[in-house]
Design an enzyme around this catalytic site. Structure first.
Site, PDB file in Angstrom:
ATOM      1  N   TYR A   1       0.868  -1.170   0.000  1.00  0.00           N
ATOM      2  CA  TYR A   1      -0.071   0.075   0.042  1.00  0.00           C
ATOM      3  C   TYR A   1       0.821   1.245   0.060  1.00  0.00           C
ATOM      4  O   TYR A   1       1.930   1.365   0.716  1.00  0.00           O
ATOM      5  CB  TYR A   1      -0.812  -0.172   1.460  1.00  0.00           C
ATOM      6  CG  TYR A   1      -1.604   1.346   1.552  1.00  0.00           C
ATOM      7  CD1 TYR A   1      -2.760   1.626   0.699  1.00  0.00           C
ATOM      8  CD2 TYR A   1      -1.439   2.254   2.506  1.00  0.00           C
ATOM      9  CE1 TYR A   1      -3.470   2.566   0.892  1.00  0.00           C
ATOM     10  CE2 TYR A   1      -2.134   3.347   2.721  1.00  0.00           C
ATOM     11  CZ  TYR A   1      -3.141   3.482   1.860  1.00  0.00           C
ATOM     12  OH  TYR A   1      -4.079   4.768   1.996  1.00  0.00           O
TER      13      TYR A   1
ATOM     14  N   ASP B   1       9.401   2.817  -0.586  1.00  0.00           N
ATOM     15  CA  ASP B   1       8.281   3.553   0.477  1.00  0.00           C
ATOM     16  C   ASP B   1       8.510   3.210   1.680  1.00  0.00           C
ATOM     17  O   ASP B   1       7.875   2.035   2.403  1.00  0.00           O
ATOM     18  CB  ASP B   1       6.650   2.998  -0.168  1.00  0.00           C
ATOM     19  CG  ASP B   1       5.753   4.142   0.742  1.00  0.00           C
ATOM     20  OD1 ASP B   1       5.925   4.693   1.546  1.00  0.00           O
ATOM     21  OD2 ASP B   1       4.680   3.715   0.283  1.00  0.00           O
TER      22      ASP B   1
ATOM     23  N   LYS C   1       4.768   9.404   8.437  1.00  0.00           N
ATOM     24  CA  LYS C   1       4.196   8.907   9.654  1.00  0.00           C
ATOM     25  C   LYS C   1       5.237   9.382  10.867  1.00  0.00           C
ATOM     26  O   LYS C   1       5.108  10.384  11.391  1.00  0.00           O
ATOM     27  CB  LYS C   1       4.221   7.302   9.664  1.00  0.00           C
ATOM     28  CG  LYS C   1       3.196   6.916   8.770  1.00  0.00           C
ATOM     29  CD  LYS C   1       2.553   5.453   8.868  1.00  0.00           C
ATOM     30  CE  LYS C   1       1.231   5.265   8.285  1.00  0.00           C
ATOM     31  NZ  LYS C   1       1.355   4.595   6.900  1.00  0.00           N
TER      32      LYS C   1
END
Ligand code: PLP
Length: 463
Positions: A168, A263, A291
């Site tokens: 994702y 990523d 994050k």
């Protein structure tokens, strides 16, 4: 009782009585807030997984957090392993972050002009991360990935992106694509609203499958701009890849003039300061962060060599901008958090604590012959109801999620908060002390006993 509550509590599936026959913890206030939220937001939430659609009951509305604890609107206290989906590596309401943010906020919250705080955070990162030379701050992980993809396309002057099923990368149009049929195919969109023509620029292959990648480069010579992979895929279970496979990605991209994008929105500053790239000893061409970098504020970033980053506007032709990019308050939170994780021994202590936690749960389950595995890397863990070594999305048995639902409810009833989906990983933070991890373990053991009892099979039959 509100109508929605009746619906929730009266349906067979959502009854208030847990699998032990005891009543569930009270969620009355949360349910009321959820009822109201549904009048404002689609599905009552501002991000879909929060809606508790894959587990029992209504979502808990959180009132406050401190250290490893959160409290919901009904006053229930939980040891939190969701940690805002990863950003809170220091736990909730960290005093250093709070103080720094408070101090910076006194001077205004946004200027749309450069501030010294951006330099300060960039310097902390670039001095201690040898994998990138320049960085650009944005406001979310999605934005970081979207920009990295554009950069890869602009730099290589190619259009196609190869991604993996089970990874994702945020809600970027061209990556909301899942595998079609066949080994190497254009993907199919996994969301309405994504044009088919976008999906045609995205090739989706299984993880851990070299043939598929070789085949993709054969079928689309000089067309693939980049391979993008999560540092360690951690959004669809924890799909830990071999070092050899990741090295293969490095080699095949280099030899075909494509870029390798890591990523690291979850794994960056999580597995170690230099994330999964360092963990695998790989130098990707572009790395995305998010994050943890924002210390709980909305921040993302992407970085690469100075020559690749030189393609970004205003230095180069690849356009990318943001009204609130490098926002001072967000930078302040990032500076405070990144300074803490740079302290010597931070990752060693955190990872050891998380590994011990994961191992002892695994030992318990194995001793009882439960078909249950704890996957763990650094301070990330994933509970899977399986006896297989899961490495790609298709290895996950969707029916095993029924067991997760029971586990989730029993854990809430015992003061443990996990993300409300069996496909989501959990995080141990620096604020989880040994005492609380012991408490959590005992609750998990009890809940596992209930899960395996309530399926109506003995553990051995269940295998
Ligand atoms: C969370 C995540 C994103 C998206 O970040 P947002 O801040 O939610 O937009 C992208 N990639 C990975 C690997 C993530 O875990």
């Amino acid at each position: 009782m509100l109508d929605s509550l009746k619906k929730i509590f009266n349906s067979e599936d959502e009854k208030m009585v847990s699998n032990t026959g005891k009543p569930d913890i009270s969620r009355e206030k949360s349910a009321e807030l959820y009822e109201k939220a549904q009048t404002f937001f689609p599905g009552g939430v501002n991000s879909p997984v929060r809606a508790f659609r894959s587990v029992y009951g209504t979502p808990l509305f959180i009132e406050k957090g401190d250290g490893c604890f959160i409290w919901d609107a009904d006053g229930n206290q939980f040891i939190d392993f969701c940690c805002s989906w990863g950003p809170l590596i220091l736990g909730h309401n960290n005093p250093k972050i709070r103080e720094k943010v408070g101090e910076v906020m006194q001077r205004g919250m946004s200027f749309g002009a450069p501030t010294a705080l951006e330099n300060e955070l960039a310097e902390l990162i670039l001095k201690n991360n040898k994998l990138i030379e320049k960085i650009r701050f944005v406001s979310s992980g999605t934005e970081a990935v979207m920009s990295a993809i554009r950069l890869a396309r602009g730099y290589t002057k190619r259009d196609k992106i190869l991604k993996f099923e089970g990874c994702y990368h945020g809600h970027v149009d061209s990556l909301l694509v899942k595998a079609g049929s066949g080994l190497v195919t254009f993907g199919e969109t996994s969301s309405a609203g994504v044009p088919k023509s976008f999906a045609e620029e995205t090739i989706v292959v299984p993880l851990n499958d070299r043939n598929a990648i070789e085949e993709a480069f054969r079928q689309f010579p000089d067309q693939i701009a980049a391979i993008i992979i999560e540092g360690v895929p951690a959004n669809n279970g924890l799909l830990i890849q071999d070092k050899e496979f990741v090295q293969f990605l490095r080699e095949i991209t280099s030899s075909n003039g494509a870029l390798l994008i890591f990523d690291e929105v979850i794994t960056g500053f999580r597995l170690g300061f230099e994330g999964a790239a360092k963990h695998y000893d790989i130098k990707p061409d572009i790395i995305t962060y998010g994050k943890i970098l924002g210390g709980g504020m909305p921040v993302g970033a992407y970085g690469a060599s100075a020559s690749i980053m030189g393609n970004i506007s205003p230095e180069g032709p690849v356009y990318q901008a943001g009204t609130l990019s490098g926002n001072p308050v967000a930078m302040a939170a990032g500076i405070a958090q990144i300074s803490e994780v740079l302290r010597s021994g931070f990752y060693k202590d955190l990872n050891r604590k998380a590994e011990e936690f994961a191992e002892s749960i695994q030992r318990f389950a194995s001793a009882r012959n439960y078909k249950f595995k704890v996957f763990n890397v650094g301070s990330i863990f994933w509970f899977a109801f399986t006896d297989k070594d899961i490495r790609k999305a298709e290895d996950i048995d969707p029916s095993s999620m029924e067991k997760f639902k029971v586990l989730h409810r029993e854990l809430l009833n015992r003061g443990i908060y996990l993300g409300p989906s069996g496909y989501e990983v959990g995080f141990v933070s620096a604020a989880h002390t040994k005492t609380e991890l012991e408490k959590a373990k005992r609750a998990i053991f009890e809940a596992l006993d209930i899960v395996f009892r309530s399926t109506g099979k003995t553990p051995s039959e269940d295998r």
